[in-house]
Design a protein around this motif. Structure first.
Motif, PDB file in Angstrom:
ATOM      1  N   ASN A 162       0.796  -1.225   0.000  1.00  0.00           N
ATOM      2  CA  ASN A 162       0.000   0.000   0.000  1.00  0.00           C
ATOM      3  C   ASN A 162       0.830   1.278   0.000  1.00  0.00           C
ATOM      4  OD1 ASN A 162       0.817  -0.619   2.732  1.00  0.00           O
ATOM      5  ND2 ASN A 162      -0.538   1.033   3.392  1.00  0.00           N
ATOM      6  N   VAL A 163       2.142   1.152   0.175  1.00  0.00           N
ATOM      7  CA  VAL A 163       2.968   2.351   0.279  1.00  0.00           C
ATOM      8  C   VAL A 163       4.270   2.160  -0.506  1.00  0.00           C
ATOM      9  CG1 VAL A 163       3.980   1.583   2.490  1.00  0.00           C
ATOM     10  CG2 VAL A 163       3.975   4.005   1.928  1.00  0.00           C
ATOM     11  N   TRP A 164       4.608   3.175  -1.321  1.00  0.00           N
ATOM     12  CA  TRP A 164       5.891   3.180  -2.016  1.00  0.00           C
ATOM     13  C   TRP A 164       6.901   3.713  -1.018  1.00  0.00           C
ATOM     14  CZ3 TRP A 164       7.792   0.927  -6.078  1.00  0.00           C
ATOM     15  CH2 TRP A 164       9.001   1.366  -6.619  1.00  0.00           C
ATOM     16  N   PHE A 165       7.826   2.868  -0.602  1.00  0.00           N
ATOM     17  CA  PHE A 165       8.694   3.193   0.526  1.00  0.00           C
ATOM     18  C   PHE A 165      10.129   2.798   0.218  1.00  0.00           C
ATOM     19  CE2 PHE A 165      10.397   2.115   4.803  1.00  0.00           C
ATOM     20  CZ  PHE A 165      10.241   3.357   5.398  1.00  0.00           C
ATOM     21  N   LYS A 166      10.996   3.793   0.143  1.00  0.00           N
ATOM     22  CA  LYS A 166      12.428   3.586  -0.085  1.00  0.00           C
ATOM     23  C   LYS A 166      12.696   2.714  -1.307  1.00  0.00           C
ATOM     24  CE  LYS A 166      13.622   4.653   4.634  1.00  0.00           C
ATOM     25  NZ  LYS A 166      14.367   4.365   5.845  1.00  0.00           N
ATOM     26  N   GLY A 167      11.998   3.046  -2.392  1.00  0.00           N
ATOM     27  CA  GLY A 167      12.252   2.405  -3.672  1.00  0.00           C
ATOM     28  C   GLY A 167      11.527   1.100  -3.939  1.00  0.00           C
ATOM     29  N   ALA A 168      10.594   0.714  -3.086  1.00  0.00           N
ATOM     30  CA  ALA A 168       9.856  -0.537  -3.296  1.00  0.00           C
ATOM     31  C   ALA A 168       8.471  -0.411  -2.661  1.00  0.00           C
ATOM     32  CB  ALA A 168      10.606  -1.710  -2.675  1.00  0.00           C
ATOM     33  N   TRP A 169       7.555  -1.272  -3.093  1.00  0.00           N
ATOM     34  CA  TRP A 169       6.243  -1.312  -2.466  1.00  0.00           C
ATOM     35  C   TRP A 169       6.355  -2.003  -1.122  1.00  0.00           C
ATOM     36  CZ3 TRP A 169       2.493   1.690  -3.785  1.00  0.00           C
ATOM     37  CH2 TRP A 169       2.395   2.145  -5.106  1.00  0.00           C
ATOM     38  N   GLY A 170       5.777  -1.385  -0.112  1.00  0.00           N
ATOM     39  CA  GLY A 170       5.794  -1.955   1.229  1.00  0.00           C
ATOM     40  C   GLY A 170       4.392  -2.272   1.712  1.00  0.00           C
ATOM     41  N   SER A 171       4.300  -3.206   2.639  1.00  0.00           N
ATOM     42  CA  SER A 171       3.027  -3.584   3.244  1.00  0.00           C
ATOM     43  C   SER A 171       3.039  -3.176   4.714  1.00  0.00           C
ATOM     44  CB  SER A 171       2.815  -5.100   3.129  1.00  0.00           C
ATOM     45  OG  SER A 171       2.780  -5.490   1.771  1.00  0.00           O
ATOM     46  N   GLU A 172       1.860  -2.849   5.237  1.00  0.00           N
ATOM     47  CA  GLU A 172       1.770  -2.362   6.617  1.00  0.00           C
ATOM     48  C   GLU A 172       0.648  -3.054   7.376  1.00  0.00           C
ATOM     49  OE1 GLU A 172       3.143   2.266   6.408  1.00  0.00           O
ATOM     50  OE2 GLU A 172       1.173   1.808   5.582  1.00  0.00           O
ATOM     51  N   TYR A 173       0.835  -3.096   8.705  1.00  0.00           N
ATOM     52  CA  TYR A 173      -0.210  -3.527   9.622  1.00  0.00           C
ATOM     53  C   TYR A 173      -0.752  -2.294  10.325  1.00  0.00           C
ATOM     54  CZ  TYR A 173       1.623  -8.359   9.440  1.00  0.00           C
ATOM     55  OH  TYR A 173       2.034  -9.600   9.053  1.00  0.00           O
ATOM     56  N   LEU A 174      -2.057  -2.293  10.563  1.00  0.00           N
ATOM     57  CA  LEU A 174      -2.690  -1.275  11.388  1.00  0.00           C
ATOM     58  C   LEU A 174      -3.121  -1.946  12.680  1.00  0.00           C
ATOM     59  CD1 LEU A 174      -4.122   1.477  11.979  1.00  0.00           C
ATOM     60  CD2 LEU A 174      -6.126   0.527  10.815  1.00  0.00           C
ATOM     61  N   TYR A 175      -2.646  -1.415  13.801  1.00  0.00           N
ATOM     62  CA  TYR A 175      -3.005  -1.914  15.124  1.00  0.00           C
ATOM     63  C   TYR A 175      -3.810  -0.848  15.857  1.00  0.00           C
ATOM     64  CZ  TYR A 175       0.214  -5.864  14.884  1.00  0.00           C
ATOM     65  OH  TYR A 175       0.833  -7.050  14.550  1.00  0.00           O
ATOM     66  N   ALA A 176      -4.640  -1.274  16.808  1.00  0.00           N
ATOM     67  CA  ALA A 176      -5.387  -0.323  17.636  1.00  0.00           C
ATOM     68  C   ALA A 176      -5.649  -0.919  19.011  1.00  0.00           C
ATOM     69  CB  ALA A 176      -6.695   0.069  16.971  1.00  0.00           C
ATOM     70  N   LEU A 177      -5.840  -0.034  19.973  1.00  0.00           N
ATOM     71  CA  LEU A 177      -6.112  -0.421  21.350  1.00  0.00           C
ATOM     72  C   LEU A 177      -7.112   0.577  21.929  1.00  0.00           C
ATOM     73  CD1 LEU A 177      -5.213  -2.313  23.748  1.00  0.00           C
ATOM     74  CD2 LEU A 177      -3.526  -0.544  24.300  1.00  0.00           C
ATOM     75  N   LEU A 178      -8.234   0.057  22.430  1.00  0.00           N
ATOM     76  CA  LEU A 178      -9.249   0.906  23.043  1.00  0.00           C
ATOM     77  C   LEU A 178      -8.897   1.182  24.502  1.00  0.00           C
ATOM     78  CD1 LEU A 178     -12.480  -0.866  21.735  1.00  0.00           C
ATOM     79  CD2 LEU A 178     -11.418   1.215  20.825  1.00  0.00           C
ATOM     80  N   ALA A 179      -9.400   2.280  25.028  1.00  0.00           N
ATOM     81  CA  ALA A 179      -9.185   2.610  26.436  1.00  0.00           C
ATOM     82  C   ALA A 179      -9.695   1.489  27.334  1.00  0.00           C
ATOM     83  CB  ALA A 179      -9.874   3.928  26.783  1.00  0.00           C
ATOM     84  N   SER A 180     -10.845   0.910  26.994  1.00  0.00           N
ATOM     85  CA  SER A 180     -11.410  -0.181  27.806  1.00  0.00           C
ATOM     86  C   SER A 180     -10.489  -1.401  27.799  1.00  0.00           C
ATOM     87  CB  SER A 180     -12.801  -0.567  27.299  1.00  0.00           C
ATOM     88  OG  SER A 180     -12.748  -0.959  25.937  1.00  0.00           O
ATOM     89  N   GLU A 181      -9.844  -1.681  26.661  1.00  0.00           N
ATOM     90  CA  GLU A 181      -8.904  -2.794  26.577  1.00  0.00           C
ATOM     91  C   GLU A 181      -7.659  -2.508  27.412  1.00  0.00           C
ATOM     92  OE1 GLU A 181      -9.823  -4.498  22.133  1.00  0.00           O
ATOM     93  OE2 GLU A 181      -8.751  -2.582  22.299  1.00  0.00           O
ATOM     94  N   TRP A 182      -7.206  -1.250  27.368  1.00  0.00           N
ATOM     95  CA  TRP A 182      -6.043  -0.878  28.173  1.00  0.00           C
ATOM     96  C   TRP A 182      -6.358  -1.019  29.659  1.00  0.00           C
ATOM     97  CZ3 TRP A 182      -1.084  -0.670  28.180  1.00  0.00           C
ATOM     98  CH2 TRP A 182      -0.420  -0.016  29.216  1.00  0.00           C
ATOM     99  N   ARG A 183      -7.527  -0.574  30.088  1.00  0.00           N
ATOM    100  CA  ARG A 183      -7.908  -0.664  31.505  1.00  0.00           C
ATOM    101  C   ARG A 183      -7.889  -2.122  31.977  1.00  0.00           C
ATOM    102  NH1 ARG A 183     -11.186   3.744  30.101  1.00  0.00           N
ATOM    103  NH2 ARG A 183     -12.982   2.432  29.610  1.00  0.00           N
TER     104      ARG A 183
END
Length: 195
Positions: A162-183
């Motif tokens: 999804n991203v052209w990064f330093k001369g090549a296509w790169g793949s990424e993960y999206l992570y998330a944490l809710l306040a309730s999960e943190w508690r």
């Protein structure tokens, strides 16, 4: 508008505002090829660029919506700058934020990153009363993946090339944490001495 109160003392670290005196250490860890590998800059990190960046971020108050803020990670007692955390409170929804983190290669594997990020999260959910924090990392960045998952972040997306990064296509993960999960996890972190 609420901003995050700095410094944040932890068991072994101090999360604080950047200072001009951080220039040499900042440039040094940003110039490490393995540190720069998954970041937006390239190694070596130019002195002029490091100087301009440190001047621009010195004394920033984290929590201003729509503006990234870098927070220095310093060893308690020794006062060595070993990395930084980044925080972006979203402009379109200030109840959410994105974080990032960078640690000198020499300091990786010692638990400093988890200690810094756990304490940062605790303040973001407590002081800023955030609802959700997200993080994006390269799929090949195993250390960041393990850190986020250890802290309880949930992988919500896998973006393929999804991203052209330093001369090549790169793949990424999206992570998330809710306040309730943190508690739910906070007690464990506190009991283990990380908070």
């Amino acid at each position: 508008m609420t901003t995050l109160t700095l410094p944040i003392p932890t068991r072994r670290l101090i999360l604080r505002s950047f200072r001009i005196e951080d220039l040499d250490a900042f440039q040094a860890y940003r110039s490490e090829p393995e540190v720069a590998r998954y970041q937006s800059w390239s190694a070596p990190f130019a002195r002029s660029e490091a100087k301009a960046f440190v001047r621009a971020i010195a004394g920033q108050s984290p929590g201003t919506p729509g503006r990234w803020c870098q927070i220095a990670i310093e060893t308690a007692g020794e006062g060595r700058l070993i990395g930084d955390c980044a925080v972006l409170v979203l402009a379109d929804d200030p109840r959410q934020a994105e974080i990032g983190f960078t640690l000198s290669g020499r300091e990786q594997g010692k638990g400093y990153a988890v200690e810094a990020v756990a304490n940062l999260l605790d303040r973001l959910y407590g002081e800023l009363e955030l609802h959700r924090v997200r993080a994006i990392c390269d799929t090949e960045n195993g250390r960041s993946v393990r850190l986020l998952e250890r802290l309880g972040f949930r992988r919500e997306a896998h973006f393929l090339q999804n991203v052209w990064f330093k001369g090549a296509w790169g793949s990424e993960y999206l992570y998330a944490l809710l306040a309730s999960e943190w508690r739910e996890r906070r007690e464990l972190w506190s009991a283990s001495g990380w908070l």
